[in-house]
Design a protein around this motif. Structure first.
Motif, PDB file in Angstrom:
ATOM      1  N   MET A 130      57.836  38.419 166.291  1.00 21.87           N
ATOM      2  CA  MET A 130      57.115  37.811 167.410  1.00 21.87           C
ATOM      3  C   MET A 130      57.353  36.309 167.485  1.00 21.87           C
ATOM      4  O   MET A 130      57.642  35.653 166.489  1.00 21.87           O
ATOM      5  CB  MET A 130      55.609  38.063 167.272  1.00 21.87           C
ATOM      6  N   ASN A 131      57.184  35.784 168.684  1.00 23.81           N
ATOM      7  CA  ASN A 131      57.224  34.339 168.864  1.00 23.81           C
ATOM      8  C   ASN A 131      55.930  33.734 168.340  1.00 23.81           C
ATOM      9  O   ASN A 131      54.842  34.290 168.527  1.00 23.81           O
ATOM     10  CB  ASN A 131      57.401  34.002 170.349  1.00 23.81           C
ATOM     11  N   GLU A 132      56.044  32.595 167.691  1.00 21.19           N
ATOM     12  CA  GLU A 132      54.888  31.940 167.086  1.00 21.19           C
ATOM     13  C   GLU A 132      53.786  31.634 168.100  1.00 21.19           C
ATOM     14  O   GLU A 132      52.603  31.558 167.754  1.00 21.19           O
ATOM     15  CB  GLU A 132      55.316  30.622 166.424  1.00 21.19           C
ATOM     16  N   SER A 165      64.762  39.083 167.008  1.00 19.98           N
ATOM     17  CA  SER A 165      63.499  38.356 166.917  1.00 19.98           C
ATOM     18  C   SER A 165      63.285  37.476 168.144  1.00 19.98           C
ATOM     19  O   SER A 165      64.222  36.922 168.710  1.00 19.98           O
ATOM     20  CB  SER A 165      63.493  37.488 165.657  1.00 19.98           C
ATOM     21  N   LYS A 166      62.024  37.357 168.541  1.00 20.16           N
ATOM     22  CA  LYS A 166      61.645  36.475 169.652  1.00 20.16           C
ATOM     23  C   LYS A 166      61.144  35.126 169.137  1.00 20.16           C
ATOM     24  O   LYS A 166      60.701  34.287 169.926  1.00 20.16           O
ATOM     25  CB  LYS A 166      60.541  37.133 170.490  1.00 20.16           C
ATOM     26  N   ALA A 167      61.204  34.919 167.833  1.00 19.48           N
ATOM     27  CA  ALA A 167      60.637  33.716 167.230  1.00 19.48           C
ATOM     28  C   ALA A 167      61.531  32.494 167.423  1.00 19.48           C
ATOM     29  O   ALA A 167      62.755  32.610 167.531  1.00 19.48           O
ATOM     30  CB  ALA A 167      60.406  33.941 165.741  1.00 19.48           C
ATOM     31  N   ARG A 168      60.895  31.322 167.452  1.00 16.10           N
ATOM     32  CA  ARG A 168      61.668  30.076 167.454  1.00 16.10           C
ATOM     33  C   ARG A 168      62.334  29.895 166.098  1.00 16.10           C
ATOM     34  O   ARG A 168      63.480  29.480 166.007  1.00 16.10           O
ATOM     35  CB  ARG A 168      60.745  28.882 167.742  1.00 16.10           C
ATOM     36  N   ARG A 171      62.342  32.818 160.421  1.00 17.00           N
ATOM     37  CA  ARG A 171      61.731  32.966 159.099  1.00 17.00           C
ATOM     38  C   ARG A 171      60.269  32.496 159.088  1.00 17.00           C
ATOM     39  O   ARG A 171      59.683  32.250 158.040  1.00 17.00           O
ATOM     40  CB  ARG A 171      62.545  32.200 158.043  1.00 17.00           C
ATOM     41  N   HIS A 172      59.669  32.394 160.260  1.00 18.38           N
ATOM     42  CA  HIS A 172      58.317  31.843 160.322  1.00 18.38           C
ATOM     43  C   HIS A 172      57.297  32.690 159.565  1.00 18.38           C
ATOM     44  O   HIS A 172      56.370  32.160 158.953  1.00 18.38           O
ATOM     45  CB  HIS A 172      57.875  31.638 161.778  1.00 18.38           C
ATOM     46  N   ALA A 173      57.451  34.024 159.574  1.00 19.30           N
ATOM     47  CA  ALA A 173      56.498  34.885 158.863  1.00 19.30           C
ATOM     48  C   ALA A 173      56.620  34.685 157.354  1.00 19.30           C
ATOM     49  O   ALA A 173      55.618  34.574 156.641  1.00 19.30           O
ATOM     50  CB  ALA A 173      56.739  36.347 159.224  1.00 19.30           C
TER      51      ALA A 173
END
Length: 351
Positions: A130-132, A165-168, A171-173
């Motif tokens: 997911m995106n943050e 992934s839609k995340a910026r 590796r944010h998770a």
């Protein structure tokens, strides 16, 4: 109040699923595939719902939503059939009529897909995809009024999952988990378990699956290890870390002779590489900024221009192996739209 004759069929969490009972406001769960994270989330959701709460479950894929929904509807099958709870299969919604007591499951992957609802237990499954903004812009404010609880669930991102992934920050998770694990903030708690920790799946099958997976995939998907090095990478994270200039170093003191922004357009559903680098008068090369991202040509071209402007660069160098003249024309149009004067050069990567 549920009639005592009505049966709720909740599965028993295994000993590593301590997050099911945790009352901590913010919980991060890292687990291997089939480790029981979605079932644990369903048990927690049903318990919260039966206590009068309002639950919102979100996952980026319909298949993941259906997996959670199956567990929830099976647990509450009897009271649903008795008409105590109302179920809407289309909306994936179960509620106690004329109250705010409810469970809802939906697909979401960014802030916009999560908007328009509220809960006092928010569950974000496959958080690594997911995106943050789903949490920062919508999830966190959603819990303000009722001091609600948030549950983030993820499996360490593989090289394949990073591409969807839609995340910026893909590796944010993993970064959030490490931050919580090393933090003394009592508002947060971290839980981790492997696929082997689930006593309800075949140990023989787990042994055999190791023969069908690469070592890297097994470590990430089964053992829930954060492996952030790509196989065969020329530059390891440890090497990059050892070569960092101290954070308080004045860049102007380095006497940078020339600054360039390099652009490596994607050849498919991968990131567009965007890096600002400089050559110092001392002969050293410095990487100033990595602005790489997933997105349309217009999106990454806009990022190229902002990186160029932010670093007061001298030139943009674009690789034309993928996209040819489109790379140059897209970047120049983005510069025109932003009112930024640029100097541009095409190159062809050969080795």
């Amino acid at each position: 109040m549920i009639n005592e004759a009505i049966e709720v069929k909740l599965k028993r969490p295994h000993k590593k699923q301590g997050f099911v009972d945790s009352k901590v406001p913010r919980i991060v769960v890292k687990a291997g595939r089939r480790g029981g994270k979605t079932i644990g989330a369903a048990v927690k959701a049903v318990r919260h719902f039966l206590a009068g709460g309002r639950v919102l479950y979100g996952a980026p894929t319909q298949d993941q939503v259906e997996s959670f929904w199956w567990e929830v509807t099976q647990a509450l099958y009897d009271p649903i059939q008795q008409g105590i709870f109302y179920k809407n299969e289309t909306k994936h919604l179960i509620e106690l009529p004329n109250t705010k007591q409810r469970i809802r499951a939906k697909t979401c992957w960014n802030a916009d897909t999560l908007r328009g609802d509220w809960a006092d237990l928010l569950i974000l499954d496959e958080w690594q995809l997911m995106n943050e903004g789903a949490w920062e812009l919508v999830g966190a404010p959603m819990l303000l009024d009722n001091d609600g609880q948030a549950l983030f669930i993820f499996t360490p991102p593989s090289l394949h999952s990073k591409s969807v992934s839609k995340a910026r920050d893909v590796r944010h998770a993993s970064k959030l988990f490490k931050q919580v694990e090393n933090s003394k903030d009592k508002r947060w708690a971290a839980f981790s378990f492997t696929s082997h920790d689930n006593p309800y799946i075949s140990s023989k099958a787990l042994e055999e699956i190791a023969l069908d997976m690469s070592d890297l995939a097994y470590r990430q998907e089964i053992m829930a290890e954060d492996v952030d090095e790509a196989p065969g990478a020329l530059w390891s994270r440890e090497l990059v870390k050892s070569m960092r200039v101290a954070g308080d170093t004045d860049l102007e003191a380095l006497s940078l002779a020339r600054i360039a922004v390099g652009v490596d357009p994607p050849g498919g559903s991968t990131e567009c590489g965007i890096v600002a680098a400089a050559r110092g008068t001392n002969g050293h090369i410095y990487v100033l900024q990595d602005s790489s991202l997933l997105g349309s040509p217009e999106t990454w071209a806009s990022r190229v221009i902002s990186t160029f402007a932010d670093n007061e660069a001298d030139i943009i160098v674009g690789e034309k192996n993928y996209g040819g003249d489109m790379v140059e024309s897209t970047i120049k149009q983005a510069a025109k739209d932003a009112g930024v004067a640029i100097r541009y050069k095409n190159v062809t990567a050969s080795r």
